[in-house]
Motif scaffolding. Structure first.
Motif, PDB file in Angstrom:
ATOM      1  N   TRP A 342       0.826  -1.219   0.000  1.00 12.93           N
ATOM      2  CA  TRP A 342       0.000   0.000   0.000  1.00 12.93           C
ATOM      3  C   TRP A 342       0.855   1.261   0.000  1.00 12.93           C
ATOM      4  O   TRP A 342       0.341   2.367  -0.249  1.00 12.93           O
ATOM      5  N   LEU A 343       2.157   1.105   0.227  1.00 16.25           N
ATOM      6  CA  LEU A 343       3.080   2.242   0.254  1.00 16.25           C
ATOM      7  C   LEU A 343       3.733   2.453  -1.105  1.00 16.25           C
ATOM      8  O   LEU A 343       3.962   1.504  -1.854  1.00 16.25           O
ATOM      9  N   VAL A 344       4.057   3.697  -1.396  1.00 15.66           N
ATOM     10  CA  VAL A 344       4.836   3.993  -2.589  1.00 15.66           C
ATOM     11  C   VAL A 344       6.291   3.624  -2.332  1.00 15.66           C
ATOM     12  O   VAL A 344       6.936   2.957  -3.142  1.00 15.66           O
ATOM     13  N   THR A 345       6.812   4.060  -1.182  1.00 14.19           N
ATOM     14  CA  THR A 345       8.156   3.674  -0.756  1.00 14.19           C
ATOM     15  C   THR A 345       7.985   2.649   0.354  1.00 14.19           C
ATOM     16  O   THR A 345       7.627   2.998   1.480  1.00 14.19           O
ATOM     17  N   ASP A 346       8.208   1.384   0.033  1.00 19.37           N
ATOM     18  CA  ASP A 346       8.023   0.371   1.064  1.00 19.37           C
ATOM     19  C   ASP A 346       9.391  -0.180   1.472  1.00 19.37           C
ATOM     20  O   ASP A 346      10.382   0.551   1.465  1.00 19.37           O
ATOM     21  N   ARG A 347       9.443  -1.437   1.833  1.00 18.89           N
ATOM     22  CA  ARG A 347      10.692  -2.065   2.270  1.00 18.89           C
ATOM     23  C   ARG A 347      11.216  -1.419   3.543  1.00 18.89           C
ATOM     24  O   ARG A 347      12.159  -0.629   3.548  1.00 18.89           O
ATOM     25  N   ASN A 355      -0.550   4.246  -1.926  1.00 16.99           N
ATOM     26  CA  ASN A 355      -0.243   3.920  -3.318  1.00 16.99           C
ATOM     27  C   ASN A 355      -1.539   3.836  -4.117  1.00 16.99           C
ATOM     28  O   ASN A 355      -2.143   2.767  -4.288  1.00 16.99           O
ATOM     29  N   ALA A 356      -1.978   4.980  -4.601  1.00 18.01           N
ATOM     30  CA  ALA A 356      -3.240   5.045  -5.345  1.00 18.01           C
ATOM     31  C   ALA A 356      -3.141   4.324  -6.685  1.00 18.01           C
ATOM     32  O   ALA A 356      -4.155   3.852  -7.226  1.00 18.01           O
ATOM     33  N   GLU A 357      -1.941   4.207  -7.239  1.00 19.07           N
ATOM     34  CA  GLU A 357      -1.775   3.513  -8.512  1.00 19.07           C
ATOM     35  C   GLU A 357      -2.180   2.047  -8.384  1.00 19.07           C
ATOM     36  O   GLU A 357      -2.768   1.469  -9.295  1.00 19.07           O
ATOM     37  N   ARG A 358      -1.879   1.451  -7.247  1.00 15.07           N
ATOM     38  CA  ARG A 358      -2.193   0.034  -7.049  1.00 15.07           C
ATOM     39  C   ARG A 358      -3.583  -0.180  -6.445  1.00 15.07           C
ATOM     40  O   ARG A 358      -4.252  -1.164  -6.760  1.00 15.07           O
ATOM     41  N   PHE A 359      -4.000   0.738  -5.562  1.00 11.63           N
ATOM     42  CA  PHE A 359      -5.210   0.473  -4.782  1.00 11.63           C
ATOM     43  C   PHE A 359      -6.302   1.523  -4.975  1.00 11.63           C
ATOM     44  O   PHE A 359      -7.352   1.424  -4.355  1.00 11.63           O
ATOM     45  N   ALA A 387      14.703   7.711   1.562  1.00 10.78           N
ATOM     46  CA  ALA A 387      14.126   7.998   0.244  1.00 10.78           C
ATOM     47  C   ALA A 387      12.709   8.544   0.337  1.00 10.78           C
ATOM     48  O   ALA A 387      12.159   9.005  -0.672  1.00 10.78           O
ATOM     49  N   SER A 388      12.111   8.523   1.518  1.00 12.23           N
ATOM     50  CA  SER A 388      10.737   8.995   1.663  1.00 12.23           C
ATOM     51  C   SER A 388      10.670  10.521   1.644  1.00 12.23           C
ATOM     52  O   SER A 388      11.517  11.198   2.231  1.00 12.23           O
ATOM     53  N   PRO A 389       9.639  11.081   1.018  1.00 15.17           N
ATOM     54  CA  PRO A 389       9.455  12.538   1.037  1.00 15.17           C
ATOM     55  C   PRO A 389       9.263  13.094   2.447  1.00 15.17           C
ATOM     56  O   PRO A 389       9.489  14.290   2.671  1.00 15.17           O
ATOM     57  N   LEU A 390       8.834  12.265   3.399  1.00 16.23           N
ATOM     58  CA  LEU A 390       8.621  12.744   4.761  1.00 16.23           C
ATOM     59  C   LEU A 390       9.899  12.826   5.576  1.00 16.23           C
ATOM     60  O   LEU A 390       9.940  13.465   6.623  1.00 16.23           O
ATOM     61  N   TYR A 391      10.955  12.165   5.105  1.00 16.87           N
ATOM     62  CA  TYR A 391      12.178  12.066   5.908  1.00 16.87           C
ATOM     63  C   TYR A 391      12.791  13.430   6.237  1.00 16.87           C
ATOM     64  O   TYR A 391      13.110  13.692   7.412  1.00 16.87           O
TER      65      TYR A 391
END
Length: 733
Positions: A342-347, A355-359, A387-391
């Motif tokens: 559900w995340l764009v940047t996962d792992r 992740n609107a593209e997937r869900f 790598a997250s925009p929130l970091y």
């Protein structure tokens, strides 16, 4: 006087006793000690005769090199909080634990455990040899020289330090109180018939005698590695007490491993803060313990239904297909779980960017699931990828854990898939905690029902938390703070009983249901370890624990093992199927599908009973899954049974550990009393072993004679196909 870094101190002689309304404060002389090379036994600079050395022994080592006889300051405090609740602190006189009312680490929530003022009506008798502190039927006896401590209840000795134990030359082998290199050990003498259970989610045998345990929260990478996700410094003795070390530090537990008659606990801190709950049974002791440390809420009713998950579902369409297939196959289900896709940047990252593209649109997706009467569970970790925009914003605002040198701390102990270091959210900082909780709010507004609070074991040892938690306590306490933050946020935003699905934990984690047993291997051994872990956790962190049906990883899961694990899951506190590969019932063939459907429906038929047990558990501080001696403390055989368990008071569950499609001969211990199989009507007399040949469709589930088991009639036996027992009424009894 400073202690040499490599020095070892043995608390030996009381020099002063100060009496106050709640207990005793003791000034103690500690002597430097040395351990003999190549042989058990301790020496100090005291006169060998005072130490108990047998000077006439022909095999006494020659040229004993005694350390200096200089004494060092030590302090022991004994508080009688109530007749059945005693607190013992020991350590360096200036240690902060002596100024703490017990709540400083966030594990204890009510230092008086429901009492009025902490003082009890007691009497202190001071003699030349010992000091006795009496409170009702409880008596604490403290030897002046050599130092010793014993606790009696109605004239019976419940526990005593191991000061009497010697090797052949008279040298003490297990000093009661020992400080060494910033660590503190306390040792007790094990009785000849004394069994020890507990210490959290341990995947070995339920009775811990003979084991050595390392209580440190770890990403255990399975249930057969010797590591554990949820160690808890809480244990039970069959002699009649519960022990609780109020610590976040690493604890080494030697339960008759090095010396068969010694229970030794080593805290990675220069003090011991030990609570003792006295009582004849596990439930009475857990009720008292959870008065001290708090109780969790009863989860919502839907939580007791069937959960389905997979690592991973990759799209909205895939999950809606699962929902449609559940309906087509007429398999009841309440929750679908969504792992990191559900995340764009996962792992090993959670930044709450959907992740609107997937869900697609999140609210619309959740609404689509609701058309199938399904709720959504969402995965998270308390880590942020650079790598997250929130970091950048989290780092700039000081929301990330830092090291003692001021740098952003990096995740420790869990391999990262790409080698990039992950940061951890400092949930001890009020601002960071509120920010992290706020990131959940839009998800809750859209209808997310529960968050799977995965991981949490990775706080590095050099972390400097914002609230000043002592570094030696920080690592193990991090999962407690993590799950508390999410649970409290859910409760505040929704106004309902919060629910998380947590993997890591420590003492106090029972306040934040539920938990699951981590990444079990998809083997019979993994299934067996799962049951042992759940029973061990139950008596240390009572509440709502479960597991991944089918195991999480490993060899390709066979259909028969999937069925056997589903039967176990159907009679577990909570029921969730999950793994690296598909766990949907239709993935294992027609026979597995049919049998799984039947056991899931049986689960739903038992919802009234499960709800009743859950209410009792939440009110009393008891687990739903219980060892056999929970309600029968005199059952010495049942005490060690770790391949079967009670579900509440009146159902006895006997899992079948097999991956064969052939009938399996199952031998099991029957608890005292008379029992009847809930599904076949077969009767069993307790206090003996029974044997039964179980087809793949069968697992023994026994009901206590005379019990009323409320059940729903959902047509389980409409065709009289299971033992010919129709359930036309709403109760079984």
């Amino acid at each position: 006087m400073t202690i040499p870094p490599a020095g070892t101190l043995l608390a030996r002689r009381i020099t002063e006793c100060k009496i106050d309304p709640s207990g005793l404060d003791l000034v103690v002389d500690a002597f430097a000690g040395v351990h003999l090379d190549g042989a058990p036994g301790w020496l100090t600079g005291e006169d060998p005769r005072d130490l108990g050395v047998e000077l006439t022994m022909p095999n006494l080592p020659r040229d004993l090199q005694l350390p200096p006889a200089t004494t060092h300051p030590h302090r022991v405090r004994v508080d009688v909080i109530a007749e059945d609740l005693i607190r013992i602190r020991s350590g360096a006189p200036d240690h902060w634990a002596f100024d703490d009312n017990g709540t400083g680490l966030g594990i204890v929530t009510d230092p008086l455990a429901g009492g009025a003022d902490g003082a009890v009506a007691g009497r202190v008798d001071e003699g030349e040899q010992e000091i006795a502190l009496r409170a009702g039927a409880t008596k604490v006896r403290i030897g002046r020289y050599p130092f010793s401590l014993a606790i009696e209840r109605s004239g019976d000795t419940i526990l005593r330090t191991s000061d009497r134990l010697r090797q052949v030359a008279g040298l003490p082998t297990a000093p009661p109180l020992l400080r060494r290199q910033g660590k503190h050990s306390i040792s007790f003498e094990l009785g000849t018939d004394e069994d020890i259970t507990g210490f959290g989610e341990q995947f070995g045998r339920l009775v811990k005698n003979g084991q050595h345990l390392d209580l440190r929260v770890e990403d255990a990478l399975g249930t057969g590695t010797g590591l554990t996700y949820k160690p808890i410094p809480v244990w039970h003795s069959s002699a009649g007490y519960l022990g609780f070390l109020n610590t976040g530090a690493r604890v080494g537990c030697d339960i008759g491993h090095s010396m068969p008659s010694v229970l030794s606990l080593t805290n990675d801190d220069d003090a011991i803060d030990l609570y003792l709950v006295l009582g004849d049974s596990i439930p009475s002791r857990l009720t008292r313990y959870t008065q001290l440390t708090g109780r969790g809420p009863q989860p919502p009713l839907w939580a007791f239904g069937y959960w389905m998950g997979r690592c991973r579902y990759h799209s909205r369409a895939e999950m809606l297909d699962v929902a449609e297939q559940m309906r087509t196959e007429q398999i009841p289900c309440d929750v679908l779980h969504l792992d990191p896709d559900w995340l764009v940047t996962d792992r090993l990252n959670t930044d709450f960017i959907w992740n609107a593209e997937r869900f697609g649109d999140r609210a619309e997706f959740i609404a689509a699931l609701r058309e199938y009467s399904l709720r959504l569970s969402v995965w998270e970790v308390p880590y942020i990828d650079p790598a997250s925009p929130l970091y950048p914003d989290a780092e700039a605002k000081g929301y990330l854990v830092r090291t003692a040198s001021g740098e952003v701390a990096h995740l420790q102990g869990t391999p990262t898939p790409d080698g990039r270091p992950r940061a951890l959210v400092d949930l001890t900082d009020p601002g960071a905690r509120a920010w992290w909780q706020g990131l959940h709010r839009a998800f809750l507004d859209d209808g997310v029902a529960v968050f799977k609070t995965d991981f949490g074991e990775g706080l590095p040892d050099d972390a400097a938390l914002a609230d000043g938690t002592p570094p030696v306590h920080a690592h193990n306490l991090f999962p407690l703070r993590y799950n508390a933050a999410i649970s409290d946020g859910i409760g505040r935003y929704t106004g309902r009983s919060p629910l998380v699905w947590g993997r890591s934990g420590w003492a106090g984690s029972h306040r934040y249901p539920g938990q699951w047993g981590g990444d079990a291997e998809s083997t019979v051994a993994g299934m067996q370890a799962t049951v042992r872990g759940g029973l061990s956790y139950a008596v240390s962190a009572p509440g709502f624990w479960s597991h991944d049906i089918g195991g999480f990883f490993g060899p390709e899961l066979t259909g028969p093992l999937y069925v056997r694990w589903t039967q176990l899951g159907a009679l577990s506190p909570l029921m969730r199927a999950h793994g690296l590969r598909p766990r949907e019932p239709w993935a294992f063939g027609a026979e597995a599908l049919e049998t799984t459907r039947e056991w899931v429906r049986r689960r739903y038929a038992l919802l009234p009973y499960l709800w009743q047990v859950a209410k009792e558990s939440a009110e009393n501080g008891w687990p739903v899954m219980r060892p056999l001696d929970f309600h029968a403390p005199g059952d010495r055989v049942g005490r060690g049974i770790d391949d079967a368990y009670l579900l509440g008071r009146d159902l006895y569950v006997v899992p079948v550990f097999s991956d064969s499609s052939d009938p399996v001969r199952r031998t099991f211990w029957v608890p005292e009393g008379r029992w009847e199989d809930l599904y076949t009507g077969e009767h069993y007399e307790g206090g003996r072993y029974a044997e039964r040949l179980c087809t793949l469709e069968e697992m023994p589930v026994l009901a206590r004679d005379g019990a009323v088991i409320p059940m729903l009639d959902i047509g389980l036996f409409a065709d009289e196909g299971v033992g010919g027992r129709g359930v036309g009424a709403s109760v079984w009894g």
